[in-house]
Design a protein around this motif. Structure first.
Motif, PDB file in Angstrom:
ATOM      1  N   VAL A  33       0.835  -1.189   0.000  1.00  0.00           N
ATOM      2  CA  VAL A  33       0.000   0.000   0.000  1.00  0.00           C
ATOM      3  C   VAL A  33       0.872   1.242   0.000  1.00  0.00           C
ATOM      4  O   VAL A  33       2.046   1.196   0.352  1.00  0.00           O
ATOM      5  CB  VAL A  33      -0.944   0.021   1.227  1.00  0.00           C
ATOM      6  CG1 VAL A  33      -1.970  -1.079   1.155  1.00  0.00           C
ATOM      7  CG2 VAL A  33      -0.172  -0.088   2.512  1.00  0.00           C
ATOM      8  N   SER A  34       0.270   2.355  -0.351  1.00  0.00           N
ATOM      9  CA  SER A  34       1.010   3.605  -0.420  1.00  0.00           C
ATOM     10  C   SER A  34       1.161   4.221   0.965  1.00  0.00           C
ATOM     11  O   SER A  34       0.468   3.849   1.919  1.00  0.00           O
ATOM     12  CB  SER A  34       0.271   4.589  -1.324  1.00  0.00           C
ATOM     13  OG  SER A  34      -0.949   4.980  -0.716  1.00  0.00           O
ATOM     14  N   PHE A  35       2.048   5.189   1.050  1.00  0.00           N
ATOM     15  CA  PHE A  35       2.234   5.921   2.304  1.00  0.00           C
ATOM     16  C   PHE A  35       0.917   6.546   2.748  1.00  0.00           C
ATOM     17  O   PHE A  35       0.580   6.519   3.919  1.00  0.00           O
ATOM     18  CB  PHE A  35       3.305   7.005   2.144  1.00  0.00           C
ATOM     19  CG  PHE A  35       3.406   7.892   3.349  1.00  0.00           C
ATOM     20  CD1 PHE A  35       4.094   7.474   4.472  1.00  0.00           C
ATOM     21  CD2 PHE A  35       2.788   9.136   3.364  1.00  0.00           C
ATOM     22  CE1 PHE A  35       4.170   8.276   5.592  1.00  0.00           C
ATOM     23  CE2 PHE A  35       2.862   9.944   4.482  1.00  0.00           C
ATOM     24  CZ  PHE A  35       3.553   9.522   5.600  1.00  0.00           C
ATOM     25  N   GLU A  36       0.168   7.091   1.799  1.00  0.00           N
ATOM     26  CA  GLU A  36      -1.112   7.739   2.124  1.00  0.00           C
ATOM     27  C   GLU A  36      -2.067   6.750   2.790  1.00  0.00           C
ATOM     28  O   GLU A  36      -2.715   7.071   3.786  1.00  0.00           O
ATOM     29  CB  GLU A  36      -1.757   8.313   0.867  1.00  0.00           C
ATOM     30  CG  GLU A  36      -3.085   8.995   1.145  1.00  0.00           C
ATOM     31  CD  GLU A  36      -3.755   9.533  -0.104  1.00  0.00           C
ATOM     32  OE1 GLU A  36      -4.842  10.092   0.038  1.00  0.00           O
ATOM     33  OE2 GLU A  36      -3.194   9.388  -1.213  1.00  0.00           O
ATOM     34  N   ASN A  37      -2.127   5.528   2.263  1.00  0.00           N
ATOM     35  CA  ASN A  37      -3.016   4.523   2.855  1.00  0.00           C
ATOM     36  C   ASN A  37      -2.558   4.114   4.246  1.00  0.00           C
ATOM     37  O   ASN A  37      -3.372   3.920   5.144  1.00  0.00           O
ATOM     38  CB  ASN A  37      -3.125   3.299   1.951  1.00  0.00           C
ATOM     39  CG  ASN A  37      -3.915   3.580   0.701  1.00  0.00           C
ATOM     40  OD1 ASN A  37      -4.662   4.548   0.623  1.00  0.00           O
ATOM     41  ND2 ASN A  37      -3.737   2.738  -0.305  1.00  0.00           N
ATOM     42  N   ILE A  38      -1.252   3.973   4.426  1.00  0.00           N
ATOM     43  CA  ILE A  38      -0.719   3.645   5.750  1.00  0.00           C
ATOM     44  C   ILE A  38      -1.032   4.778   6.721  1.00  0.00           C
ATOM     45  O   ILE A  38      -1.475   4.553   7.841  1.00  0.00           O
ATOM     46  CB  ILE A  38       0.806   3.387   5.689  1.00  0.00           C
ATOM     47  CG1 ILE A  38       1.106   2.124   4.887  1.00  0.00           C
ATOM     48  CG2 ILE A  38       1.390   3.274   7.099  1.00  0.00           C
ATOM     49  CD1 ILE A  38       2.575   1.911   4.606  1.00  0.00           C
ATOM     50  N   PHE A  39      -0.835   6.011   6.267  1.00  0.00           N
ATOM     51  CA  PHE A  39      -1.108   7.183   7.107  1.00  0.00           C
ATOM     52  C   PHE A  39      -2.578   7.231   7.501  1.00  0.00           C
ATOM     53  O   PHE A  39      -2.907   7.446   8.664  1.00  0.00           O
ATOM     54  CB  PHE A  39      -0.710   8.460   6.361  1.00  0.00           C
ATOM     55  CG  PHE A  39      -0.967   9.708   7.143  1.00  0.00           C
ATOM     56  CD1 PHE A  39      -0.145  10.060   8.204  1.00  0.00           C
ATOM     57  CD2 PHE A  39      -2.037  10.531   6.827  1.00  0.00           C
ATOM     58  CE1 PHE A  39      -0.382  11.205   8.934  1.00  0.00           C
ATOM     59  CE2 PHE A  39      -2.292  11.675   7.548  1.00  0.00           C
ATOM     60  CZ  PHE A  39      -1.453  12.018   8.602  1.00  0.00           C
ATOM     61  N   ARG A  40      -3.479   7.033   6.540  1.00  0.00           N
ATOM     62  CA  ARG A  40      -4.920   7.058   6.841  1.00  0.00           C
ATOM     63  C   ARG A  40      -5.309   5.950   7.812  1.00  0.00           C
ATOM     64  O   ARG A  40      -6.101   6.161   8.720  1.00  0.00           O
ATOM     65  CB  ARG A  40      -5.734   6.921   5.562  1.00  0.00           C
ATOM     66  CG  ARG A  40      -5.747   8.169   4.745  1.00  0.00           C
ATOM     67  CD  ARG A  40      -6.589   7.982   3.516  1.00  0.00           C
ATOM     68  NE  ARG A  40      -6.374   9.091   2.611  1.00  0.00           N
ATOM     69  CZ  ARG A  40      -7.282   9.576   1.815  1.00  0.00           C
ATOM     70  NH1 ARG A  40      -8.476   9.027   1.794  1.00  0.00           N
ATOM     71  NH2 ARG A  40      -7.015  10.582   1.032  1.00  0.00           N
TER      72      ARG A  40
END
Length: 132
Positions: A33-40
């Protein structure tokens, strides 16, 4: 040499899990997954209310369950206690008392109405009364 990346998340009861998290290794494309998905996902984790193993055992032994409305009320109560600077709070919901670590957003224990009588709650600095 391939480098592995490990992300540590606290243990979550399988009943409360909503999905799994996959990570990428440097240079890997298409998997994970992308950083954005991990962050969310991490942000969502920080705004939800979790239940300790002890609390889950208490809820199960007393046959107490939460509806989506109950969970939303609990989350709101934790948010209100957090806004006032509470650390350990007693949250009273109908015929249920919950001791919650506000900092960790974790229900530590649960006591139903029958068991609440003559009970003493210690190590709390606040109380929130929830009306449904």
């Amino acid at each position: 040499m391939e480098q592995k990346i490990y992300i540590h998340f606290p243990q979550i009861d399988p009943k409360l899990q909503t999905g799994s998290l996959k990570t990428k290794t440097p240079g890997q494309h298409g998997a994970g997954v992308s950083f954005e998905n991990i962050f969310r996902e991490k942000l969502e984790e920080e705004t939800t209310v979790k239940f300790s193993a002890h609390a889950l055992k208490r809820l199960e032994s007393r046959q107490i369950s939460f509806s989506q409305k109950d969970l939303a009320l609990l989350k709101d109560a934790v948010n209100r206690a957090e806004a006032k600077g509470a650390r350990e709070s007693l949250i009273l919901m109908d015929q249920l008392a919950l001791v919650v670590s506000i900092k960790n957003r974790t229900v530590i224990t649960a006591v139903d109405g029958n068991s609440m009588k003559d009970n003493v709650f210690t190590n709390i600095d606040s109380a929130v009364i929830v009306k449904s």
